[in-house]
Design a protein around this motif. Structure first.
Motif, PDB file in Angstrom:
ATOM      1  N   LEU A 163       0.834  -1.394   0.068  1.00 15.49           N
ATOM      2  CA  LEU A 163       0.043  -0.032  -0.059  1.00 15.49           C
ATOM      3  C   LEU A 163       0.830   1.267  -0.031  1.00 15.49           C
ATOM      4  O   LEU A 163       1.870   1.236   0.662  1.00 15.49           O
ATOM      5  CB  LEU A 163      -0.885  -0.120   1.347  1.00 15.49           C
ATOM      6  CG  LEU A 163      -1.774  -1.126   1.355  1.00 15.49           C
ATOM      7  CD1 LEU A 163      -2.776  -0.972   2.672  1.00 15.49           C
ATOM      8  CD2 LEU A 163      -2.891  -0.992   0.228  1.00 15.49           C
ATOM      9  N   TYR A 206      -4.159   4.237  -1.489  1.00 19.64           N
ATOM     10  CA  TYR A 206      -5.242   4.614  -0.491  1.00 19.64           C
ATOM     11  C   TYR A 206      -5.244   6.066  -0.436  1.00 19.64           C
ATOM     12  O   TYR A 206      -4.273   6.769  -0.592  1.00 19.64           O
ATOM     13  CB  TYR A 206      -5.122   3.751   0.400  1.00 19.64           C
ATOM     14  CG  TYR A 206      -4.108   4.157   1.678  1.00 19.64           C
ATOM     15  CD1 TYR A 206      -4.068   5.144   2.455  1.00 19.64           C
ATOM     16  CD2 TYR A 206      -2.824   3.490   1.269  1.00 19.64           C
ATOM     17  CE1 TYR A 206      -3.053   5.689   3.261  1.00 19.64           C
ATOM     18  CE2 TYR A 206      -1.716   3.782   2.104  1.00 19.64           C
ATOM     19  CZ  TYR A 206      -1.887   4.691   3.314  1.00 19.64           C
ATOM     20  OH  TYR A 206      -0.904   5.230   3.946  1.00 19.64           O
ATOM     21  N   THR A 214      -6.206   3.417   4.991  1.00 12.49           N
ATOM     22  CA  THR A 214      -5.938   2.371   4.329  1.00 12.49           C
ATOM     23  C   THR A 214      -7.077   1.528   3.745  1.00 12.49           C
ATOM     24  O   THR A 214      -7.154   0.755   2.725  1.00 12.49           O
ATOM     25  CB  THR A 214      -5.067   1.357   4.991  1.00 12.49           C
ATOM     26  OG1 THR A 214      -5.538   1.054   6.176  1.00 12.49           O
ATOM     27  CG2 THR A 214      -3.710   2.079   5.322  1.00 12.49           C
ATOM     28  N   CYS A 215      -8.214   1.753   4.372  1.00 11.55           N
ATOM     29  CA  CYS A 215      -9.421   1.126   3.855  1.00 11.55           C
ATOM     30  C   CYS A 215     -10.069   1.649   2.594  1.00 11.55           C
ATOM     31  O   CYS A 215     -10.851   0.911   1.846  1.00 11.55           O
ATOM     32  CB  CYS A 215     -10.469   0.878   4.712  1.00 11.55           C
ATOM     33  SG  CYS A 215     -11.124   2.654   5.630  1.00 11.55           S
ATOM     34  N   ASN A 216      -9.734   2.911   2.271  1.00 16.48           N
ATOM     35  CA  ASN A 216     -10.078   3.588   0.972  1.00 16.48           C
ATOM     36  C   ASN A 216      -9.012   3.508  -0.075  1.00 16.48           C
ATOM     37  O   ASN A 216      -8.543   4.408  -0.595  1.00 16.48           O
ATOM     38  CB  ASN A 216     -10.180   5.132   1.503  1.00 16.48           C
ATOM     39  CG  ASN A 216     -10.974   5.914   0.335  1.00 16.48           C
ATOM     40  OD1 ASN A 216     -11.768   5.443  -0.560  1.00 16.48           O
ATOM     41  ND2 ASN A 216     -10.799   7.473   0.372  1.00 16.48           N
ATOM     42  N   ILE A 217      -9.219   2.434  -1.112  1.00 21.65           N
ATOM     43  CA  ILE A 217      -8.477   2.292  -2.085  1.00 21.65           C
ATOM     44  C   ILE A 217      -9.080   2.816  -3.098  1.00 21.65           C
ATOM     45  O   ILE A 217     -10.259   2.942  -3.478  1.00 21.65           O
ATOM     46  CB  ILE A 217      -8.539   0.682  -2.171  1.00 21.65           C
ATOM     47  CG1 ILE A 217      -7.839   0.065  -1.016  1.00 21.65           C
ATOM     48  CG2 ILE A 217      -7.561   0.596  -3.635  1.00 21.65           C
ATOM     49  CD1 ILE A 217      -6.459   0.381  -0.775  1.00 21.65           C
TER      50      ILE A 217
END
Length: 573
Positions: free
Chosen positions: A523, A548, A552-555
C-alpha cells in the motif's frame, strides 16, 4: 418545499466541491505540468511565508532601536556598551537552543537544501521557533551573519507545513516549499527576480517550467508584501555606479583573479573552522564566537553586523587604504568565527560586506595605477559584492541579478559579468572551490544527492499514473460477480477479513478460472510519488501497489511496475 429544494441543491453543490478537491484537484497536483491550481496554492502559501518574514524584519528593526545599532556612530571605544552585545547574544542563543528539542536543532540554508532534496522539502515545524529566535538574537546583537538564512528556512517551513496540513501530493509539496523560499528571500531583500534565480540555482539546482510560475508568483508576492510594509526600497541604490569604459576592462581581468583567490581562501577558512569545531559542545563554541566578535567590535566596530557598516565605509572616499585593509581582515575574522562556530544566520550579508571592502581596495589600487579609474569606486564595490556571493555560493547568475535589483542600476551588469568569469574559473578549477553549502552538508553527514532516475520519478505523483477504474469486493461479492467483471476487463481487488488487499486475475492456463494472489498488495498513500512506488517494486521488477486516500481502507487506484516502466520509456520521467 422551496427550502427543502434549496437545501438539497446546497448539499449537492457541497458534494461536488468535495469530490473535486479529493479527485481531480489532487490529480492535477500530482502531474508534472503547469496548472492554475498549483499557482493559486503557491500564492496563498506565499502570503503566509511573507507575513512571517515581515514580522521577523519588523522585530529586528525594533531591536535595533533598543540596542541603538540603527545609529552608525561607531568608534573604537571600550566603554561603548554596544560592543558587548555579542556576549548577550550568545547567552540568548544558547538559552533558546536549550529550550528547543535536540531533534530539531539543525537549521539554515544547507539544512533546507538537504530536506528539499531527500524529503520533498518537508521541514519540521518545531525547527521554526528556534530558527526565528536564534537568528533574531544573532542579528540584533551585531554578529556578522546574514538575513537570508532565517528567511529561507522560515519561508520553506511556512509553505511546506501548510502543504502537509492539507495532505497535498509530495511532488507538489516540494514545489511549494521552493516557492516559500522565494517568497522569503523576496520579502527580505525586495529582489523578486533574484529570489527566483537563487531558488533555481542554489536550492532546486535544475530548471523545470512547471516549477517556474509557482515560484515566480511567490517571489512577486514576497516583494509586494515588503513594499507595502517597508516601502519600495533598494538597499544599495545610493551607491554611485558609473558606466565603465572598455579600456579599463583589462585591469578588471586581474581584479577578477584576485577576487577568485580571496573567495577560495574565505571558503576554505570557513570550512576549516566548521570542521574543527563540529564536535565541540554548543556553549563553548558560541562563547568563543561571542568573545572574538566582541574584541573586533571594540577595535574595529565597522566590521560587525550583516553588511551595512562595511558597505558604507567602503564607499566613503575619505577612508584610506590601510584602514580598508584592517576592516577587511576584521570582517573576515568576524564572519568566519560567527558562522564557522555555529551562530545562526546567513552568509550573503557578510559576503556583501567583505566583497565591498575588497572592491574598494581594488578601486584604490587601480586609481593609483590608472588614474582614469578613480571615479568608479562605487562600481568596484558592487563588483566585489557580486563576485564574492557568486563564487562562494556557486550562484553567479543569482548574484548578478540580485545586485542588479538591489542597486537598481543596469550599469553594473557588464563589468560584473566580465569579472565573474576569471574569478569563478580560478576558484573552482584552480583551487577546487565547491559551493560552501554542499561542503557543509558533507561535513554534517547530510545527504543531498539523488540519482537522475529517482529525481525524475519524484516529479510525478502516483495519482497521475495509477489505474482508477478498479472494483473492490469482499468474499461474498467475489463469489457472486467477480467473473463477470473480470470478463469485461475490470481490475478486481478483494479485501480479506484481516483488511489486506489481494488482486484477482485470470489463470494463465485456464482463462475461465479466477485466482487470488497469495500475497497481499503493498500500500501507498495517494500523496506518494512514482519514486516511492519504484522503491517498493524495484527488487522484483514486477507487481502492483494499491493506492489509498487518507485511510488504508479507502483504495482509490492501482499502480504497477509496467506503468512506471512505460512512464520512463515515454520520456515523461
Amino acid at each position: 418545499m422551496h427550502s427543502t429544494i434549496k437545501k438539497l441543491l446546497n448539499k449537492q453543490s457541497s458534494s461536488k466541491v468535495s469530490e473535486y478537491f479529493s479527485t481531480e484537484f489532487r490529480d492535477l497536483l500530482s502531474g508534472s505540468k503547469t496548472n492554475v491550481q498549483l499557482c493559486l496554492l503557491a500564492l496563498a502559501f506565499a502570503i503566509v511565508a511573507s507575513s512571517v518574514i515581515i514580522l521577523f524584519r519588523w522585530l529586528l528593526q525594533a531591536s535595533f532601536e533598543i540596542t541603538e545599532l540603527k545609529h552608525t556612530d561607531f568608534v573604537a571605544d571600550f566603554t561603548d556598551w554596544r560592543s558587548y552585545l555579542p556576549l548577550l547574544g550568545v547567552l540568548l542563543i544558547w538559552f533558546t537552543a536549550r529550550l528547543g528539542s535536540k531533534r530539531y536543532k539543525q537549521m539554515g540554508i544547507a539544512y533546507v537544501l538537504h530536506r528539499y532534496k531527500l524529503y520533498y522539502g518537508k521541514i519540521p515545524l518545531p525547527s521554526a521557533p528556534g530558527q526565528f529566535l536564534q537568528a533574531l538574537f544573532a542579528l540584533a546583537t551585531n554578529f556578522s551573519v546574514g538575513r537570508e538564512g532565517p528567511a529561507i528556512h522560515l519561508g520553506a517551513v511556512s509553505a511546506s507545513v501548510m502543504a502537509e496540513k492539507f495532505n497535498l501530493p509530495d511532488n507538489s509539496v516540494r514545489i511549494l516549499s521552493a516557492s516559500g523560499v522565494a517568497a522569503g528571500i523576496a520579502a527580505t531583500f525586495n529582489a523578486p527576480l533574484g529570489a527566483v534565480i537563487f531558488v533555481f540555482e542554489v536550492i532546486i539546482r535544475e530548471y523545470r517550467i512547471h516549477y517556474f510560475f509557482p515560484i515566480l508568483i511567490s517571489a512577486v508576492c514576497g516583494a509586494m508584501s515588503s513594499q507595502l510594509v517597508f516601502g519600495d526600497i533598494h538597499e544599495f541604490d545610493a551607491i554611485t555606479i558609473n558606466d565603465m569604459p572598455l579600456n579599463l576592462y583589462p585591469a578588471l581581468l586581474a581584479d577578477g583573479l584576485l577576487l577568485g583567490c580571496f573567495a577560495a581562501l574565505l571558503n576554505s577558512s570557513l570550512l576549516k573552522i566548521t570542521e574543527v569545531s563540529q564536535q565541540w559542545p554548543l556553549l563553548p563554541k558560541l562563547f568563543l564566537a561571542g568573545v572574538v566578535t566582541t574584541i573586533i567590535g571594540m577595535l574595529v566596530p565597522q566590521a560587525l553586523g550583516s553588511d551595512g557598516l562595511a558597505i558604507m565605509t567602503a564607499t566613503d572616499t575619505s577612508i584610506g587604504m590601510t584602514f580598508l585593509l584592517v576592516i577587511l581582515f576584521a570582517k573576515t575574522i568576524a564572519t568566519v568565527s560567527a558562522i564557522g562556530l555555529g551562530i545562526p544566520g546567513g552568509l550573503i550579508g557578510p559576503l556583501y560586506g567583505i566583497g565591498a571592502m575588497l572592491g574598494a581596495i581594488l578601486a584604490e589600487i587601480n586609481a593609483y595605477l590608472i588614474p582614469e579609474s578613480a571615479p568608479y569606486i562605487g562600481t568596484y564595490t558592487i563588483i566585489g559584492m557580486t563576485v564574492m556571493m557568486g563564487v562562494c555560493l556557486n550562484a553567479p547568475l543569482a548574484a548578478l541579478v540580485a545586485l542588479l535589483e538591489l542597486t537598481y542600476d543596469a550599469n553594473i551588469l557588464l563589468p560584473a559579468m566580465f569579472v565573474m568569469i576569471p574569478a569563478f574559473l580560478l576558484a573552482f578549477q584552480g583551487f577546487n572551490c565547491r559551493s560552501i553549502l554542499l561542503r557543509q552538508l558533507d561535513m554534517m553527514g547530510l545527504g543531498y544527492r539523488v540519482p537522475p532516475l529517482n529525481l525524475g520519478l519524484q516529479k510525478r505523483g502516483v495519482r497521475a499514473v495509477m489505474e482508477k477504474e478498479i472494483l473492490i469486493l469482499d468474499h461474498a461479492q467475489f463469489q457472486q460477480s467477480a467473473s463477470t467483471h473480470c470478463a469485461d476487463g475490470s481490475l478486481v481487488l478483494i479485501k480479506t477479513d484481516d483488511g489486506n488487499i489481494h488482486q484477482v486475475a485470470k489463470n494463465e492456463d485456464n482463462a475461465e478460472v479466477l485466482q487470488v494472489s497469495s500475497t497481499p498488495l503493498k500500500l501507498l498513500p495517494d500523496t506518494a510519488t512514482l519514486d516511492d512506488a519504484y522503491h517498493l517494486l524495484a527488487p522484483s521488477r514486477s507487481g502492483e501497489i494499491a493506492i489509498y486516500q487518507k485511510q488504508t481502507c479507502n483504495i482509490v487506484g492501482l499502480i504497477s511496475w509496467n506503468m512506471i516502466y512505460k512512464e520512463v520509456r515515454k520520456g515523461h520521467v
